[in-house]
Design a protein around this motif. Structure first.
Motif, PDB file in Angstrom:
ATOM      1  N   VAL A 144       0.771  -1.199  -0.077  1.00  0.00           N
ATOM      2  CA  VAL A 144       0.028  -0.028   0.055  1.00  0.00           C
ATOM      3  C   VAL A 144       0.947   1.473  -0.006  1.00  0.00           C
ATOM      4  CG1 VAL A 144      -1.854  -1.214   1.138  1.00  0.00           C
ATOM      5  CG2 VAL A 144      -0.030   0.172   2.432  1.00  0.00           C
ATOM      6  N   ASN A 145       0.243   2.478  -0.407  1.00  0.00           N
ATOM      7  CA  ASN A 145       0.961   3.573  -0.334  1.00  0.00           C
ATOM      8  C   ASN A 145       1.207   3.962   1.172  1.00  0.00           C
ATOM      9  OD1 ASN A 145       1.098   4.209  -3.283  1.00  0.00           O
ATOM     10  ND2 ASN A 145      -1.110   4.988  -3.156  1.00  0.00           N
ATOM     11  N   ILE A 146       2.259   4.868   1.380  1.00  0.00           N
ATOM     12  CA  ILE A 146       2.510   4.936   2.891  1.00  0.00           C
ATOM     13  C   ILE A 146       1.315   5.754   3.627  1.00  0.00           C
ATOM     14  CG2 ILE A 146       4.915   4.737   2.702  1.00  0.00           C
ATOM     15  CD1 ILE A 146       5.343   7.824   2.686  1.00  0.00           C
ATOM     16  N   GLU A 147       0.968   6.715   2.770  1.00  0.00           N
ATOM     17  CA  GLU A 147      -0.327   7.252   3.369  1.00  0.00           C
ATOM     18  C   GLU A 147      -1.442   6.520   3.664  1.00  0.00           C
ATOM     19  OE1 GLU A 147       1.858   9.865   0.610  1.00  0.00           O
ATOM     20  OE2 GLU A 147       0.968   7.923   0.453  1.00  0.00           O
ATOM     21  N   ASP A 148      -1.795   5.263   2.980  1.00  0.00           N
ATOM     22  CA  ASP A 148      -2.852   4.517   3.158  1.00  0.00           C
ATOM     23  C   ASP A 148      -2.529   3.261   4.475  1.00  0.00           C
ATOM     24  OD1 ASP A 148      -4.229   5.284   1.314  1.00  0.00           O
ATOM     25  OD2 ASP A 148      -3.364   4.199  -0.211  1.00  0.00           O
ATOM     26  N   ALA A 149      -1.161   3.445   4.735  1.00  0.00           N
ATOM     27  CA  ALA A 149      -0.632   2.462   6.014  1.00  0.00           C
ATOM     28  C   ALA A 149      -0.775   3.063   7.098  1.00  0.00           C
ATOM     29  CB  ALA A 149       0.763   2.350   5.818  1.00  0.00           C
ATOM     30  N   VAL A 150      -1.304   4.499   7.334  1.00  0.00           N
ATOM     31  CA  VAL A 150      -1.321   5.289   8.611  1.00  0.00           C
ATOM     32  C   VAL A 150      -2.278   4.341   9.465  1.00  0.00           C
ATOM     33  CG1 VAL A 150      -2.102   7.327   9.596  1.00  0.00           C
ATOM     34  CG2 VAL A 150      -0.587   7.461   7.817  1.00  0.00           C
ATOM     35  N   GLY A 151      -2.040   4.302  10.878  1.00  0.00           N
ATOM     36  CA  GLY A 151      -2.817   3.561  11.639  1.00  0.00           C
ATOM     37  C   GLY A 151      -2.655   2.112  11.686  1.00  0.00           C
ATOM     38  N   TYR A 152      -1.720   1.518  10.706  1.00  0.00           N
ATOM     39  CA  TYR A 152      -1.262   0.167  10.863  1.00  0.00           C
ATOM     40  C   TYR A 152      -0.054  -0.153  11.361  1.00  0.00           C
ATOM     41  CZ  TYR A 152      -5.282  -0.936   7.706  1.00  0.00           C
ATOM     42  OH  TYR A 152      -6.480  -1.010   7.159  1.00  0.00           O
ATOM     43  N   PRO A 153       0.288  -1.158  12.135  1.00  0.00           N
ATOM     44  CA  PRO A 153       1.684  -1.519  12.653  1.00  0.00           C
ATOM     45  C   PRO A 153       2.524  -1.891  11.209  1.00  0.00           C
ATOM     46  CG  PRO A 153      -0.053  -3.370  13.045  1.00  0.00           C
ATOM     47  CD  PRO A 153      -0.658  -2.476  12.676  1.00  0.00           C
ATOM     48  N   LEU A 154       3.856  -1.475  11.708  1.00  0.00           N
ATOM     49  CA  LEU A 154       4.877  -1.897  10.820  1.00  0.00           C
ATOM     50  C   LEU A 154       5.002  -3.314  10.884  1.00  0.00           C
ATOM     51  CD1 LEU A 154       7.561   0.990  11.029  1.00  0.00           C
ATOM     52  CD2 LEU A 154       5.861   0.568   9.260  1.00  0.00           C
ATOM     53  N   ALA A 155       5.116  -3.918   9.597  1.00  0.00           N
ATOM     54  CA  ALA A 155       5.298  -5.486   9.469  1.00  0.00           C
ATOM     55  C   ALA A 155       6.731  -5.843   9.548  1.00  0.00           C
ATOM     56  CB  ALA A 155       4.797  -5.901   8.066  1.00  0.00           C
ATOM     57  N   HIS A 156       7.472  -4.938   9.859  1.00  0.00           N
ATOM     58  CA  HIS A 156       8.932  -5.429   9.683  1.00  0.00           C
ATOM     59  C   HIS A 156       9.835  -3.969  10.027  1.00  0.00           C
ATOM     60  CE1 HIS A 156      10.175  -3.357   5.683  1.00  0.00           C
ATOM     61  NE2 HIS A 156       8.781  -4.078   5.279  1.00  0.00           N
ATOM     62  N   ASP A 157      10.924  -4.202  10.701  1.00  0.00           N
ATOM     63  CA  ASP A 157      11.974  -2.989  10.993  1.00  0.00           C
ATOM     64  C   ASP A 157      12.308  -2.434   9.517  1.00  0.00           C
ATOM     65  OD1 ASP A 157      11.930  -3.716  13.468  1.00  0.00           O
ATOM     66  OD2 ASP A 157      14.159  -4.395  13.300  1.00  0.00           O
ATOM     67  N   ILE A 158      12.178  -0.873   9.670  1.00  0.00           N
ATOM     68  CA  ILE A 158      12.589   0.126   8.507  1.00  0.00           C
ATOM     69  C   ILE A 158      13.981   0.558   8.576  1.00  0.00           C
ATOM     70  CG2 ILE A 158      12.035   2.184   7.175  1.00  0.00           C
ATOM     71  CD1 ILE A 158       9.872  -0.055   6.979  1.00  0.00           C
ATOM     72  N   THR A 159      15.008  -0.143   8.014  1.00  0.00           N
ATOM     73  CA  THR A 159      16.463   0.370   8.240  1.00  0.00           C
ATOM     74  C   THR A 159      16.546   1.687   7.766  1.00  0.00           C
ATOM     75  OG1 THR A 159      16.988  -1.858   8.217  1.00  0.00           O
ATOM     76  CG2 THR A 159      18.744  -0.514   7.854  1.00  0.00           C
ATOM     77  N   GLU A 160      17.666   2.497   8.532  1.00  0.00           N
ATOM     78  CA  GLU A 160      17.994   3.688   8.136  1.00  0.00           C
ATOM     79  C   GLU A 160      19.656   3.694   8.139  1.00  0.00           C
ATOM     80  OE1 GLU A 160      17.862   8.606   9.202  1.00  0.00           O
ATOM     81  OE2 GLU A 160      16.855   6.967  10.585  1.00  0.00           O
ATOM     82  N   ILE A 161      20.183   4.189   7.131  1.00  0.00           N
ATOM     83  CA  ILE A 161      21.808   4.247   7.211  1.00  0.00           C
ATOM     84  C   ILE A 161      22.184   5.411   6.921  1.00  0.00           C
ATOM     85  CG2 ILE A 161      23.732   3.375   5.816  1.00  0.00           C
ATOM     86  CD1 ILE A 161      22.102   0.974   4.929  1.00  0.00           C
ATOM     87  N   ARG A 162      23.069   5.787   7.707  1.00  0.00           N
ATOM     88  CA  ARG A 162      23.747   7.412   7.521  1.00  0.00           C
ATOM     89  C   ARG A 162      25.223   7.030   7.396  1.00  0.00           C
ATOM     90  NH1 ARG A 162      19.894   8.686  11.671  1.00  0.00           N
ATOM     91  NH2 ARG A 162      21.428   8.751  13.352  1.00  0.00           N
ATOM     92  N   ALA A 163      25.867   7.248   6.581  1.00  0.00           N
ATOM     93  CA  ALA A 163      27.050   6.771   6.088  1.00  0.00           C
ATOM     94  C   ALA A 163      27.931   7.299   7.295  1.00  0.00           C
ATOM     95  CB  ALA A 163      27.618   7.400   4.753  1.00  0.00           C
TER      96      ALA A 163
END
Length: 342
Positions: A5-24
């Motif tokens: 789904v679009n991220i806007e349509d995911a508001v109100g739902y739990p994330l299904a997995h971790d979202i990884t962030e990388i800052r060099a």
């Protein structure tokens, strides 16, 4: 079932997995963790991470989430001396030693387990000395949702191991008897250099040298000294010298005279081709050839920890050491953090 789904349509739902962030050079980790309830305030952050779509998961019958599957397979892989204590992250679990000892990996079963593709386990080399708390392996379920029948099949393979796919065996503390043979040393023609070498190797693994005997190349004297040490209570007997093809080298013949059994002489390892392992009245006996004087690491260093962990060494075990059994004699030795013996 996984729905994109679009991220806007995911508001109100739990994330299904971790979202990884990388800052060099600064950070790599989860910007948002699995289960986080998405809000409108999170959308800009997600866009900066390149996320325009997210998964909404509704597991169907016969499917497992990656984290649930990881726990099941980790439990199946772990035997005595290993465990895991941190919640899975992105379907991955780190497995650690729960005691000091020797890591044992059932490599054949591990290969079969990894053949499924949707599950994996990466380990350190079998027969690696480890400390309590050291990471010895990591396992994970690779898809976000994985078929339960695959997990069940992988667990069945892991459970087929004769003992366990992963275990750490404690090593007993050596009470070593040392027989230094050679008429040239016994009669004072040359100065012995072997005793200090053996003491260093024994104490490095928390053992002690109980007795040292210097002996000429005489079958009866060597045999009698070996039996005396066993009667005094040594739990490992180490012999040095007398292992070559020279007719004056009598050590292995003397041990046979004393009653040694299962004498395995010769190995596919350099240095250490003339290494010997046997047993005398239930006490393991290790024979170090002359190369142990000038080579820091030999076949002895590959087999000795296994003896302390209770392994009964076979000819097949000796034969298997040929793969990786060539020491490159590096200017600065880094063993065991090198390819020798692996």
């Amino acid at each position: 079932m996984i729905q994109i789904v679009n991220i806007e349509d995911a508001v109100g739902y739990p994330l299904a997995h971790d979202i990884t962030e990388i800052r060099a050079g600064e950070f790599k980790g989860p910007a948002f963790q699995k289960g986080h309830m998405l809000t409108c305030r999170d959308l800009d952050h997600l866009r900066r991470l390149g996320k325009d779509h997210l998964y909404i998961i509704s597991p169907e019958t016969g499917e497992m989430h990656e984290d649930d599957a990881a726990e099941v397979i980790a439990n199946a892989l772990c035997g005595e001396g290993v465990s895991w204590d941190e919640a899975p992250r992105e379907g991955k679990i780190s497995i650690k030693a729960t005691c000091d000892g020797l890591l044992k990996v059932d490599v054949d079963v591990l290969n079969s387990f990894n053949g499924f593709g949707d599950v994996m386990c990466a380990t350190r080399h079998s027969n690696t000395i480890v400390k309590k708390g050291d990471q010895v392996a990591a396992t994970r379920a690779i898809p976000l949702l994985i078929a339960k029948n695959i997990v069940d099949s992988a667990v069945a393979v892991a459970n087929s191991s004769r003992e366990s796919v992963l275990q750490v065996k404690p090593m007993f503390k050596a009470r070593a008897g040392v027989l230094i043979t050679g008429s040239e040393v016994y009669y004072g023609r040359i100065e012995d250099k072997f005793e200090s070498v053996i003491r260093k190797k024994v104490t490095a693994l928390k053992g002690e040298v109980m007795d040292v005997a210097f002996l000429p190349d005489d079958d009866t004297m060597i045999a009698e000294a070996a039996l005396r040490m066993v009667e005094k209570g040594v739990n490992v007997l180490i012999t040095t010298g007398g292992m070559s093809v020279d007719p004056d080298d009598r050590t292995r013949f003397a041990l046979k005279q004393a009653g040694a059994t299962n004498i395995l002489y010769g190995s596919p390892v350099l240095p250490g081709a003339m290494f010997m392992v046997s047993a005398l009245k239930g006490v393991p006996v290790l024979g170090i050839p002359a190369c142990g004087l000038f080579a820091k690491t030999t076949m002895f260093d590959l087999i000795y920890p296994r003896i302390l962990a209770g392994d009964k060494i076979t000819r097949a075990d000796i034969a298997a050491t040929g793969h990786g059994g060539l020491c490159l004699k590096c200017r600065q030795c880094t063993f065991p953090d090198c390819a020798f013996g692996k």
